[in-house]
Design a protein around this motif. Sequence first.
Motif, mmCIF file in Angstrom:
data_model
loop_
_atom_site.group_PDB
_atom_site.id
_atom_site.type_symbol
_atom_site.label_atom_id
_atom_site.label_comp_id
_atom_site.label_asym_id
_atom_site.label_seq_id
_atom_site.Cartn_x
_atom_site.Cartn_y
_atom_site.Cartn_z
ATOM 1 N N VAL A 262 0.833 -1.206 0.000
ATOM 2 C CA VAL A 262 0.000 0.000 0.000
ATOM 3 C C VAL A 262 0.871 1.261 0.000
ATOM 4 N N GLU A 263 1.937 1.251 0.787
ATOM 5 C CA GLU A 263 2.836 2.410 0.814
ATOM 6 C C GLU A 263 3.557 2.573 -0.520
ATOM 7 N N GLY A 264 3.938 1.471 -1.147
ATOM 8 C CA GLY A 264 4.566 1.561 -2.461
ATOM 9 C C GLY A 264 3.644 2.172 -3.500
ATOM 10 N N ILE A 265 2.394 1.759 -3.471
ATOM 11 C CA ILE A 265 1.402 2.343 -4.381
ATOM 12 C C ILE A 265 1.199 3.818 -4.063
ATOM 13 N N SER A 266 1.190 4.158 -2.775
ATOM 14 C CA SER A 266 1.041 5.562 -2.382
ATOM 15 C C SER A 266 2.209 6.405 -2.882
ATOM 16 N N VAL A 267 3.416 5.849 -2.815
ATOM 17 C CA VAL A 267 4.589 6.584 -3.326
ATOM 18 C C VAL A 267 4.402 6.872 -4.813
ATOM 19 N N LEU A 268 3.968 5.869 -5.557
ATOM 20 C CA LEU A 268 3.770 6.065 -6.992
ATOM 21 C C LEU A 268 2.679 7.096 -7.280
ATOM 22 N N GLU A 269 1.548 6.951 -6.614
ATOM 23 C CA GLU A 269 0.424 7.855 -6.896
ATOM 24 C C GLU A 269 0.687 9.269 -6.383
ATOM 25 N N TYR A 270 1.183 9.394 -5.165
ATOM 26 C CA TYR A 270 1.495 10.724 -4.650
ATOM 27 C C TYR A 270 2.629 11.358 -5.441
ATOM 28 N N GLY A 271 3.600 10.544 -5.861
ATOM 29 C CA GLY A 271 4.687 11.074 -6.677
ATOM 30 C C GLY A 271 4.183 11.617 -7.999
ATOM 31 N N TYR A 272 3.325 10.861 -8.649
ATOM 32 C CA TYR A 272 2.737 11.320 -9.907
ATOM 33 C C TYR A 272 1.934 12.595 -9.684
ATOM 34 N N ALA A 273 1.096 12.591 -8.663
ATOM 35 C CA ALA A 273 0.250 13.757 -8.403
ATOM 36 C C ALA A 273 1.083 14.971 -7.997
ATOM 37 N N THR A 274 2.167 14.744 -7.254
ATOM 38 C CA THR A 274 3.022 15.859 -6.836
ATOM 39 C C THR A 274 3.641 16.547 -8.038
ATOM 40 N N PHE A 275 4.158 15.771 -8.970
ATOM 41 C CA PHE A 275 4.834 16.374 -10.111
ATOM 42 C C PHE A 275 3.868 16.888 -11.172
ATOM 43 N N MET A 276 2.651 16.358 -11.197
ATOM 44 C CA MET A 276 1.682 16.825 -12.185
ATOM 45 C C MET A 276 0.922 18.060 -11.705
ATOM 46 N N MET A 277 0.708 18.182 -10.395
ATOM 47 C CA MET A 277 -0.124 19.275 -9.879
ATOM 48 C C MET A 277 0.584 20.062 -8.774
ATOM 49 N N PHE A 278 1.906 20.148 -8.811
ATOM 50 C CA PHE A 278 2.642 20.717 -7.686
ATOM 51 C C PHE A 278 2.219 22.151 -7.369
#
Length: 127
Positions: free
Chosen positions: A80-96
Motif C-alpha cells: 500500500v505504501e509503495g502504491i502511495s509513493v507512486l500515486e502521490y509522486g505522480y500527483a506531486t509532479f503533475m499538480m505541484f
Amino acid sequence: MKTRMPAEVKAAMLLMWLQTALGVVMVWITLAILVMGGLPSLDAMPWFFYLFFASLVLMGPLSALFGLRWRWAWKAAAVVEGISVLEYGYATFMMFGVFSIMAIGLGLAVLVLFLLFRSDTFRWFER
C-alpha cells in the motif's frame, strides 16, 4: 516473555495514522473543490480522489495490526505504501503548483517505506 515493539515500528504506525488524518483532510478539500465547481455527479470524480480515500481507509487500520506481529500486515503495508509513493509522486509532479500538499503525502509514504524495511522491523514481524 513479552518483547518490546521497536521504535521503527511505532514510528511507522504513528506516520500511518498521520496519513489517515491527511486522507481525511484531502477528501474534504477535494469534495469542497468539486462541489464549488458544480460537480455534475459522483461518476465524475477525478482519479486522485480515490488515492485519498484509500489512505483514509487503509493506512491507520492496517498499522493497528502491527502489534499482532502478523507478517501479512507488514507485507500489505509495504504494498500500500509503495502504491502511495507512486500515486502521490505522480500527483506531486503533475499538480505541484495547485495541490502542493501532495508533497507531504509523498514524503510520509517514502518515510514509512524506509521504516518498514529496517532490520528491527523485519525481526519484529518474524515469529
